[in-house]
Design an enzyme around this catalytic site. Structure first.
Site, PDB file in Angstrom:
ATOM      1  CB  THR A 177      44.513  70.698  67.151  1.00 23.17           C
ATOM      2  OG1 THR A 177      43.869  71.945  66.923  1.00 23.17           O
ATOM      3  CG2 THR A 177      43.476  69.596  67.111  1.00 23.17           C
ATOM      4  NE  ARG A 232      50.822  69.343  64.128  1.00 19.53           N
ATOM      5  CZ  ARG A 232      49.778  68.713  63.628  1.00 19.53           C
ATOM      6  NH1 ARG A 232      49.048  69.297  62.684  1.00 19.53           N
ATOM      7  NH2 ARG A 232      49.443  67.512  64.047  1.00 19.53           N
ATOM      8  CB  SER A 269      50.085  65.973  61.169  1.00 19.16           C
ATOM      9  OG  SER A 269      49.095  65.078  60.749  1.00 19.16           O
ATOM     10  CG  HIS A 270      47.557  67.995  57.957  1.00 17.15           C
ATOM     11  ND1 HIS A 270      47.508  67.818  59.315  1.00 17.15           N
ATOM     12  CD2 HIS A 270      47.063  69.225  57.711  1.00 17.15           C
ATOM     13  CE1 HIS A 270      46.971  68.894  59.862  1.00 17.15           C
ATOM     14  NE2 HIS A 270      46.697  69.770  58.923  1.00 17.15           N
ATOM     15  CE  LYS A 278      51.028  63.184  68.076  1.00 22.38           C
ATOM     16  NZ  LYS A 278      49.628  62.840  67.972  1.00 22.38           N
ATOM     17  CG  ASP A 316      48.627  62.318  57.664  1.00 25.72           C
ATOM     18  OD1 ASP A 316      48.774  61.086  57.836  1.00 25.72           O
ATOM     19  OD2 ASP A 316      48.576  63.134  58.604  1.00 25.72           O
ATOM     20  CG  ASP A 363      51.357  62.171  61.382  1.00 22.86           C
ATOM     21  OD1 ASP A 363      50.556  62.423  60.470  1.00 22.86           O
ATOM     22  OD2 ASP A 363      51.086  62.314  62.587  1.00 22.86           O
ATOM     23  CG  ASP A 373      47.780  61.069  62.121  1.00 22.96           C
ATOM     24  OD1 ASP A 373      47.851  61.585  60.982  1.00 22.96           O
ATOM     25  OD2 ASP A 373      47.917  61.721  63.174  1.00 22.96           O
ATOM     26  NE  ARG A 374      45.074  65.146  59.200  1.00 17.18           N
ATOM     27  CZ  ARG A 374      44.591  66.358  59.048  1.00 17.18           C
ATOM     28  NH1 ARG A 374      44.146  66.751  57.872  1.00 17.18           N
ATOM     29  NH2 ARG A 374      44.566  67.208  60.045  1.00 17.18           N
ATOM     30  CB  THR A 376      38.407  69.597  66.578  1.00 19.35           C
ATOM     31  OG1 THR A 376      37.232  69.726  65.798  1.00 19.35           O
ATOM     32  CG2 THR A 376      39.602  69.349  65.663  1.00 19.35           C
ATOM     33  CD  GLU A 384      36.585  67.908  60.048  1.00 16.39           C
ATOM     34  OE1 GLU A 384      36.910  68.108  58.869  1.00 16.39           O
ATOM     35  OE2 GLU A 384      37.296  68.219  61.017  1.00 16.39           O
ATOM     36  CB  SER A 385      40.292  66.570  60.195  1.00 15.62           C
ATOM     37  OG  SER A 385      40.343  65.828  61.411  1.00 15.62           O
ATOM     38  CE  LYS A 430      44.320  62.440  62.434  1.00 14.59           C
ATOM     39  NZ  LYS A 430      44.733  63.286  63.575  1.00 14.59           N
ATOM     40  NE  ARG A 469      40.701  72.760  60.289  1.00 14.79           N
ATOM     41  CZ  ARG A 469      41.717  72.690  59.437  1.00 14.79           C
ATOM     42  NH1 ARG A 469      41.540  72.974  58.161  1.00 14.79           N
ATOM     43  NH2 ARG A 469      42.931  72.359  59.855  1.00 14.79           N
TER      44      ARG A 469
HETATM   45  C1  G16 Z   1      45.063  66.987  64.113  1.00 12.49           C
HETATM   46  C2  G16 Z   1      44.278  66.371  65.231  1.00 12.49           C
HETATM   47  C3  G16 Z   1      42.893  66.040  64.769  1.00 12.49           C
HETATM   48  C4  G16 Z   1      42.232  67.272  64.204  1.00 12.49           C
HETATM   49  C5  G16 Z   1      43.079  67.842  63.110  1.00 12.49           C
HETATM   50  C6  G16 Z   1      42.544  69.166  62.606  1.00 12.49           C
HETATM   51  O1  G16 Z   1      45.264  66.043  63.123  1.00 12.49           O
HETATM   52  O2  G16 Z   1      44.901  65.211  65.715  1.00 12.49           O
HETATM   53  O3  G16 Z   1      42.188  65.524  65.838  1.00 12.49           O
HETATM   54  O4  G16 Z   1      40.958  66.965  63.731  1.00 12.49           O
HETATM   55  O5  G16 Z   1      44.377  68.085  63.577  1.00 12.49           O
HETATM   56  O6  G16 Z   1      42.603  70.076  63.645  1.00 12.49           O
HETATM   57  P1  G16 Z   1      42.362  71.607  63.378  1.00 12.49           P
HETATM   58  O7  G16 Z   1      40.990  71.700  62.779  1.00 12.49           O
HETATM   59  O8  G16 Z   1      42.455  72.255  64.734  1.00 12.49           O
HETATM   60  O9  G16 Z   1      43.397  72.081  62.411  1.00 12.49           O
HETATM   61  P2  G16 Z   1      46.717  65.790  62.527  1.00 12.49           P
HETATM   62  O10 G16 Z   1      46.521  64.742  61.491  1.00 12.49           O
HETATM   63  O11 G16 Z   1      47.144  67.111  61.994  1.00 12.49           O
HETATM   64  O12 G16 Z   1      47.535  65.359  63.692  1.00 12.49           O
END
Ligand code: G16
Length: 541
Positions: free
Chosen positions: A17, A21, A111-112, A124, A275, A277, A279-280, A342, A362-363, A374, A494
């Site tokens: 996504t 990772r 990220s998270h 990335k 989070d 990095d 962005d959340r 997503t 929603e994430s 984000k 999910r």
């Molecule tokens: C990433 C993406 C988001 C996505 C999230 C969850 O966020 O940038 O657009 O909504 O993952 O994705 P998944 O449901 O496939 O795990 P982040 O904050 O991890 O970069």
């Protein structure tokens, strides 16, 4: 001296996504990082180009940065702008790409996901528009990793990334910059900082949990130094390579300390978390949690109260699993609305084309056209700006919002680390059942339609299929199921649950209670327990 190193393809270097990772030991394995970085440069080209480089400071961030710099130099890059200490929040990296009009950037982050020697790492690439590479580009990078035979790397000492300033690396310019300053300046152009200073000077209390991750220095500079929030407003403000053992995912499960404080006695007026990095975001009022879908809707309805958005919004975009609350606002405002798969990368074209101004997922992701990622602190500042203008509590703002638009009860249930074959078998069976679902009754609700979401980008016409199973009910309730594309261990299922209540009654239920029949329907339609052995989710948001 530039060395050309013989290598071989390594299986599984397929970005998900949001970038590639993997477990940190995998990334630290022989040639692993190098192969992927060479594949990036082979696809986008490095000769004579300028890139931004930074990461969320997690374990291996510093070493990886040195490797990437030496490879950039060996591949002919002209200049790399690096955040001091090889640290940049994801939105700050996106901003630096735009500000300096670079040819893109490499962001080191998972990220998270937790960080540390046994946890996760990620890389990335962001495009010159400063947004995550679209699927066509990441797919080309993946293809390149399957045929790679060599990579190029400069033999050189480490660059001093601890000191701001310019240096030379094999003929390539390395500019080490303050990671915070430009980003903080950008925020000052979007929000009414004098009004926010007045708010804090008047005794407004806030708690910002940076979760030992990258936003600490950004939040301290902006909230405490520039806006005058009380010292100590930002907690867990020092970024640590393992995030202090925390899971830097701002949701009620992982940001439980913040939740406890906000639900407790004498809670601050406003709480927020970000989070790994940056962005959340999660926002919480005194005694009330704001779901990310509701947050997007409230921000869309009130964005014009902040100077940067006073002229109104062109449109609002949300990912498909995000609730339709923002759509109701877009309809009321008479502006465009978009539903994307997503992944923040799907918003890029809409933002570039000026079709959408605000985007959200929603994430716990919310952002605007100020960058192409984000942006956690941006969302928190927009909330603060709205609170400063409306002079109401978060609870009052939500209550008024629901009274006007109705309430989209919403929750996401995550089932983590399921054996991949079991999760795949469940999704295959669910997909196979879709054609026969319409008209069936479950839990007293009739299924209106069921499909697998496919998206045609309105700007470039690219098609992304199989983006999540949707089961839509006649009463407007909805179940969405998909497997996460960001996990590194087994499969994460999910389950997204939504039910609409138009009001005026029934607007103040507990979401889990309001959603109970939808939750039961999801379990029975997917035969969740039979396929996975699971009965209860690991994370509820
Ligand atoms: C990433 C993406 C988001 C996505 C999230 C969850 O966020 O940038 O657009 O909504 O993952 O994705 P998944 O449901 O496939 O795990 P982040 O904050 O991890 O970069």
């Amino acid at each position: 001296m530039i060395r050309t190193i013989a290598t071989q393809p390594i299986a599984g270097q397929k970005p998900g996504t949001s970038g590639l990772r993997k477990k940190t030991p995998v990334f630290m394995g022989r040639h692993y990082l190098e192969n992927f970085v060479q594949a990036i440069f082979d696809v986008v080209g490095a000769e004579g180009k300028t890139f931004v480089l930074g990461g969320d400071g997690r374990y291996f961030n510093d070493r990886a940065a040195q490797v990437i710099l030496r490879m950039a130099a060996a591949n002919g890059a002209a200049r790399v702008i690096v955040g001091q200490g090889a640290v940049l929040s994801t939105p700050a990296a996106s901003h630096l790409i735009r500000l300096n009009k670079t040819d893109g950037g490499i962001i080191m982050s998972a990220s998270h996901n937790p960080g540390g020697p046994e946890e996760d790492f990620g890389v990335k690439f962001n495009m010159p528009n400063s947004g995550p590479a679209p699927e066509g580009v990441t797919e080309a990078m993946y293809q390149r990793t399957t045929e790679i035979t060599e990579y190029r790397i400069l033999e050189a000492q480490d660059v001093d990334l601890g000191t701001i300033g310019r240096s030379d690396l094999g003929g390539m310019v390395v500019d080490v910059v303050d990671p915070v300053a430009d980003y903080a300046d950008l925020m000052e152009t979007l929000f009414d900082f004098p009004a926010l200073r007045t708010l804090f000077a008047g005794g407004f209390r806030m708690r910002m949990d940076s979760m030992c991750a990258v936003t600490g220095p950004y939040a301290v500079e902006i909230l405490e130094n520039r806006l005058g929030a009380a010292p100590g407003t930002v907690t867990h403000a020092t970024p640590l390579p393992d995030f202090g053992g925390m899971h830097p995912d701002p949701n009620p499960t992982w940001a439980h300390e913040l939740m406890a404080e906000m639900m407790g006695e004498d809670a601050p007026d406003f709480g927020a978390a970000s989070d790994g990095d940056g962005d959340r975001n999660m926002v919480v009022g005194r005694g009330i949690y704001v779901s990310p879908s509701d947050s997007l809707a409230v921000l869309a309805a009130n964005a014009h109260l902040a100077p940067g958005y006073a002229q109104g919004l062109a449109g609002v975009a949300r990912s498909m699993p995000t609730s339709a609350a923002a759509d109701r606002v877009a309809d009321a405002l008479g502006i465009a609305k978009f539903e994307t798969p997503t992944g923040w990368k799907f918003f890029g074209n809409l933002l570039d084309a000026g079709k959408a101004t605000l985007c959200g997922e929603e994430s716990f992701g919310t952002g605007s056209d100020h960058v192409r990622e984000k942006d956690g602190l941006w969302a928190i500042l927009l909330w603060l700006n709205i609170l400063a203008v409306r002079k109401q509590s978060v609870a009052e703002i939500l209550a008024e919002h629901w009274a006007r638009y109705g309430r989209n009860y919403y929750s996401r249930h995550d089932f983590e680390a399921i054996a991949t074959d079991k999760a795949d078998a469940m999704m295959t069976a669910l997909r196979a059942s879709l054609p026969g679902l319409a008209g069936q009754a479950v839990e007293g609700m009739t299924i209106a339609a069921a499909d697998d979401f496919a998206y045609t980008d309105p700007v470039d016409g690219s098609v992304s299929a199989k983006q999540g199973v949707r089961i839509l009910f006649e009463d407007g309730s909805r179940i969405v199921m998909r497997l996460s594309g960001t996990g590194t261990e087994g499969a994460t299922l999910r389950v997204y649950l939504e039910r609409y209540s138009p009001g005026p009654d029934g607007l103040d239920h507990d979401p889990q209670e309001a959603l109970a029949p939808v939750i039961r329907a999801a379990h029975s339609l997917a035969q969740l327990e039979a396929f996975t052995g699971r009965t209860a989710p690991d994370v509820v948001t």
